[in-house]
Design a protein around this motif. Structure first.
Motif, PDB file in Angstrom:
ATOM      1  N   PRO A  95       0.786  -1.237   0.000  1.00 48.62           N
ATOM      2  CA  PRO A  95       0.000   0.000   0.000  1.00 48.62           C
ATOM      3  C   PRO A  95       0.813   1.280   0.000  1.00 48.62           C
ATOM      4  O   PRO A  95       0.484   2.235  -0.720  1.00 48.62           O
ATOM      5  N   ALA A  96       1.886   1.344   0.790  1.00 55.09           N
ATOM      6  CA  ALA A  96       2.681   2.570   0.861  1.00 55.09           C
ATOM      7  C   ALA A  96       3.314   2.895  -0.490  1.00 55.09           C
ATOM      8  O   ALA A  96       3.450   4.067  -0.858  1.00 55.09           O
ATOM      9  N   TRP A  97       3.699   1.880  -1.241  1.00 52.12           N
ATOM     10  CA  TRP A  97       4.318   2.106  -2.550  1.00 52.12           C
ATOM     11  C   TRP A  97       3.296   2.650  -3.538  1.00 52.12           C
ATOM     12  O   TRP A  97       3.633   3.462  -4.405  1.00 52.12           O
ATOM     13  N   VAL A  98       2.053   2.206  -3.411  1.00 50.38           N
ATOM     14  CA  VAL A  98       1.002   2.679  -4.314  1.00 50.38           C
ATOM     15  C   VAL A  98       0.756   4.168  -4.114  1.00 50.38           C
ATOM     16  O   VAL A  98       0.734   4.956  -5.054  1.00 50.38           O
ATOM     17  N   VAL A  99       0.569   4.573  -2.857  1.00 45.99           N
ATOM     18  CA  VAL A  99       0.300   5.987  -2.599  1.00 45.99           C
ATOM     19  C   VAL A  99       1.538   6.838  -2.891  1.00 45.99           C
ATOM     20  O   VAL A  99       1.429   7.981  -3.337  1.00 45.99           O
ATOM     21  N   ALA A 100       2.735   6.279  -2.684  1.00 44.68           N
ATOM     22  CA  ALA A 100       3.964   7.025  -2.970  1.00 44.68           C
ATOM     23  C   ALA A 100       4.092   7.307  -4.469  1.00 44.68           C
ATOM     24  O   ALA A 100       4.490   8.409  -4.872  1.00 44.68           O
ATOM     25  N   LEU A 101       3.746   6.333  -5.284  1.00 42.50           N
ATOM     26  CA  LEU A 101       3.808   6.535  -6.741  1.00 42.50           C
ATOM     27  C   LEU A 101       2.884   7.666  -7.179  1.00 42.50           C
ATOM     28  O   LEU A 101       3.209   8.428  -8.091  1.00 42.50           O
ATOM     29  N   SER A 102       1.740   7.784  -6.512  1.00 41.01           N
ATOM     30  CA  SER A 102       0.777   8.808  -6.919  1.00 41.01           C
ATOM     31  C   SER A 102       1.255  10.216  -6.591  1.00 41.01           C
ATOM     32  O   SER A 102       0.680  11.190  -7.093  1.00 41.01           O
ATOM     33  N   THR A 153       3.982  17.365   1.334  1.00 36.33           N
ATOM     34  CA  THR A 153       3.427  16.029   1.544  1.00 36.33           C
ATOM     35  C   THR A 153       3.229  15.748   3.020  1.00 36.33           C
ATOM     36  O   THR A 153       2.206  15.194   3.438  1.00 36.33           O
ATOM     37  N   LEU A 154       4.194  16.144   3.844  1.00 42.00           N
ATOM     38  CA  LEU A 154       4.077  15.918   5.281  1.00 42.00           C
ATOM     39  C   LEU A 154       2.927  16.702   5.898  1.00 42.00           C
ATOM     40  O   LEU A 154       2.218  16.204   6.776  1.00 42.00           O
ATOM     41  N   VAL A 155       2.726  17.942   5.430  1.00 44.77           N
ATOM     42  CA  VAL A 155       1.747  18.824   6.057  1.00 44.77           C
ATOM     43  C   VAL A 155       0.355  18.661   5.456  1.00 44.77           C
ATOM     44  O   VAL A 155      -0.643  18.546   6.173  1.00 44.77           O
ATOM     45  N   ILE A 156       0.276  18.644   4.126  1.00 41.11           N
ATOM     46  CA  ILE A 156      -1.037  18.552   3.465  1.00 41.11           C
ATOM     47  C   ILE A 156      -1.505  17.111   3.386  1.00 41.11           C
ATOM     48  O   ILE A 156      -2.665  16.793   3.654  1.00 41.11           O
ATOM     49  N   TRP A 157      -0.608  16.200   2.989  1.00 35.83           N
ATOM     50  CA  TRP A 157      -0.876  14.764   2.938  1.00 35.83           C
ATOM     51  C   TRP A 157      -2.146  14.436   2.154  1.00 35.83           C
ATOM     52  O   TRP A 157      -3.041  13.745   2.618  1.00 35.83           O
ATOM     53  N   ALA A 158      -2.222  14.988   0.948  1.00 39.30           N
ATOM     54  CA  ALA A 158      -3.333  14.688   0.052  1.00 39.30           C
ATOM     55  C   ALA A 158      -2.924  15.118  -1.349  1.00 39.30           C
ATOM     56  O   ALA A 158      -2.771  16.321  -1.601  1.00 39.30           O
ATOM     57  N   GLY A 159      -2.729  14.152  -2.243  1.00 36.79           N
ATOM     58  CA  GLY A 159      -2.255  14.461  -3.581  1.00 36.79           C
ATOM     59  C   GLY A 159      -3.091  15.499  -4.317  1.00 36.79           C
ATOM     60  O   GLY A 159      -2.552  16.487  -4.832  1.00 36.79           O
ATOM     61  N   ALA A 200      -5.997   9.299   4.968  1.00 33.06           N
ATOM     62  CA  ALA A 200      -5.882   9.474   3.520  1.00 33.06           C
ATOM     63  C   ALA A 200      -6.571   8.270   2.892  1.00 33.06           C
ATOM     64  O   ALA A 200      -6.882   7.294   3.584  1.00 33.06           O
ATOM     65  N   VAL A 201      -6.796   8.310   1.605  1.00 40.47           N
ATOM     66  CA  VAL A 201      -7.601   7.273   0.969  1.00 40.47           C
ATOM     67  C   VAL A 201      -7.038   5.877   1.224  1.00 40.47           C
ATOM     68  O   VAL A 201      -7.744   4.977   1.690  1.00 40.47           O
ATOM     69  N   THR A 202      -5.764   5.672   0.932  1.00 36.34           N
ATOM     70  CA  THR A 202      -5.175   4.340   1.094  1.00 36.34           C
ATOM     71  C   THR A 202      -5.111   3.938   2.553  1.00 36.34           C
ATOM     72  O   THR A 202      -5.437   2.796   2.920  1.00 36.34           O
ATOM     73  N   VAL A 203      -4.680   4.851   3.417  1.00 34.88           N
ATOM     74  CA  VAL A 203      -4.608   4.559   4.852  1.00 34.88           C
ATOM     75  C   VAL A 203      -5.996   4.207   5.388  1.00 34.88           C
ATOM     76  O   VAL A 203      -6.160   3.261   6.170  1.00 34.88           O
ATOM     77  N   TRP A 204      -6.993   4.948   4.952  1.00 33.34           N
ATOM     78  CA  TRP A 204      -8.354   4.730   5.441  1.00 33.34           C
ATOM     79  C   TRP A 204      -8.908   3.390   4.981  1.00 33.34           C
ATOM     80  O   TRP A 204      -9.432   2.611   5.784  1.00 33.34           O
ATOM     81  N   THR A 205      -8.809   3.107   3.686  1.00 28.70           N
ATOM     82  CA  THR A 205      -9.399   1.868   3.170  1.00 28.70           C
ATOM     83  C   THR A 205      -8.734   0.638   3.768  1.00 28.70           C
ATOM     84  O   THR A 205      -9.417  -0.322   4.149  1.00 28.70           O
ATOM     85  N   GLU A 206      -7.415   0.649   3.869  1.00 31.48           N
ATOM     86  CA  GLU A 206      -6.715  -0.519   4.392  1.00 31.48           C
ATOM     87  C   GLU A 206      -6.984  -0.717   5.883  1.00 31.48           C
ATOM     88  O   GLU A 206      -7.200  -1.837   6.339  1.00 31.48           O
ATOM     89  N   ILE A 222      -6.915   2.574  -9.153  1.00 33.48           N
ATOM     90  CA  ILE A 222      -7.143   1.144  -9.374  1.00 33.48           C
ATOM     91  C   ILE A 222      -6.968   0.379  -8.067  1.00 33.48           C
ATOM     92  O   ILE A 222      -7.790  -0.473  -7.698  1.00 33.48           O
ATOM     93  N   TYR A 223      -5.904   0.693  -7.334  1.00 32.36           N
ATOM     94  CA  TYR A 223      -5.664   0.019  -6.061  1.00 32.36           C
ATOM     95  C   TYR A 223      -6.769   0.333  -5.066  1.00 32.36           C
ATOM     96  O   TYR A 223      -7.221  -0.536  -4.319  1.00 32.36           O
ATOM     97  N   PHE A 224      -7.203   1.594  -5.040  1.00 35.74           N
ATOM     98  CA  PHE A 224      -8.269   1.995  -4.132  1.00 35.74           C
ATOM     99  C   PHE A 224      -9.536   1.194  -4.412  1.00 35.74           C
ATOM    100  O   PHE A 224     -10.197   0.715  -3.495  1.00 35.74           O
ATOM    101  N   THR A 225      -9.885   1.035  -5.690  1.00 35.95           N
ATOM    102  CA  THR A 225     -11.080   0.278  -6.060  1.00 35.95           C
ATOM    103  C   THR A 225     -10.976  -1.178  -5.618  1.00 35.95           C
ATOM    104  O   THR A 225     -11.922  -1.759  -5.064  1.00 35.95           O
ATOM    105  N   LEU A 226      -9.801  -1.778  -5.843  1.00 33.02           N
ATOM    106  CA  LEU A 226      -9.604  -3.174  -5.449  1.00 33.02           C
ATOM    107  C   LEU A 226      -9.656  -3.334  -3.933  1.00 33.02           C
ATOM    108  O   LEU A 226     -10.218  -4.303  -3.419  1.00 33.02           O
ATOM    109  N   SER A 227      -9.071  -2.375  -3.210  1.00 34.69           N
ATOM    110  CA  SER A 227      -9.057  -2.449  -1.751  1.00 34.69           C
ATOM    111  C   SER A 227     -10.460  -2.307  -1.182  1.00 34.69           C
ATOM    112  O   SER A 227     -10.855  -3.037  -0.258  1.00 34.69           O
ATOM    113  N   ILE A 228     -11.224  -1.352  -1.718  1.00 38.61           N
ATOM    114  CA  ILE A 228     -12.606  -1.177  -1.264  1.00 38.61           C
ATOM    115  C   ILE A 228     -13.425  -2.430  -1.553  1.00 38.61           C
ATOM    116  O   ILE A 228     -14.225  -2.887  -0.725  1.00 38.61           O
TER     117      ILE A 228
END
Length: 248
Positions: free
Chosen positions: A31-38, A60-66, A125-131, A187-193
């Motif tokens: 998961p961390a690699w997916v959000v990092a790529l984005s 990224t540290l402060v806003i933390w939302a792509g 964040a989306v990935t952190v929340w879904t997982e 794509i990852y978000f959809t699969l995780s959900i």
């Protein structure tokens, strides 16, 4: 659910530091690699407006939302005032409010401090929340917050590094690869959900999310379309679930 996720007597004696490590380990498994790529592209945006690399990484540290970071640097490039940029970033992050409300009950413990909850809310964040919405229920309550911190910290730190890397890679990536990276996260978000869906109402919510996005975008425009989809689709799925419960 993996064997490590199964609560047992030993889990209740496991120190918090071990749960932090397990959270970070699970995040770095994929998961961390997916959000990092984005967030690679955010570094390129920072360079284009003349910000130093440390400022790109700090965003990224402060806003933390792509998407909010894209709005941030887009506003700077357009010459918007700092107040207008801050307002735009704030409005774009309203979508995290229902996500935070949904996950905090899993993390809250008696006697937990106010700042601990604020820190947990910042990491949403989306990935952190879904997982974590999928993983946390299978863990003993005292372990959930440290596990969440470890998972989220691994995601945000790796994303910060990828933002810095993107600062120097701007223009070096082939166009097809850069375009493909943009699709990794949704794509990852959809699969995780989908992996976390358990009842018919969950599947209805997913289906309505896809079906309602085009008309909501046409009706409300960018920025408010996702809020409209969540309000209408989420409410419909919730009422459908309640109706099914009432028939049992």
């Amino acid at each position: 659910m993996t064997p490590d996720d199964q609560p047992d007597g030993d889990d209740l004696q496991t120190p918090a530091s071990t749960w932090v490590y397990r959270g970070a380990r699970d995040a770095l498994a994929l998961p961390a690699w997916v959000v990092a790529l984005s967030l690679v592209g955010v570094g390129g945006l920072a360079q284009s407006v003349g910000h130093p690399v440390w400022a790109a990484m700090m965003s990224t540290l402060v806003i933390w939302a792509g998407p909010a970071q894209v709005i941030f640097y887009g506003g700077i490039a357009a010459g918007m005032t700092p107040l207008a940029v801050a307002a735009a970033v704030g409005f774009s992050s309203v979508r995290f409010f229902p996500m935070t409300v949904a996950i905090l009950p899993l993390l809250r413990r008696p006697g937990q401090g106010f700042w601990a909850q604020c820190a947990a809310a910042h990491f949403v964040a989306v990935t952190v929340w879904t997982e974590n919405l999928r993983r946390l229920p299978g863990k003993p309550p005292p372990a959930r917050l440290p596990y969440y911190y470890g998972f989220a910290a691994a995601c945000i730190l790796l994303s910060t590094l990828s933002t810095g890397a993107g600062y120097f890679l701007v223009g070096a990536l082939p166009t097809p690869l850069a375009a493909g990276i943009l699709f990794v996260s949704p794509i990852y978000f959809t699969l995780s959900i989908s992996a976390g869906a358990r009842v018919p109402a969950d599947w209805l919510a997913i289906a309505l999310g896809f079906a309602l996005e085009p008309p909501m975008r046409a009706l409300l425009g960018d920025g408010f379309d996702l809020l409209g989809v969540g309000l209408v689709g989420g409410t419909a799925a919730f009422l459908f679930g309640q109706m099914l419960e009432g028939r049992r």
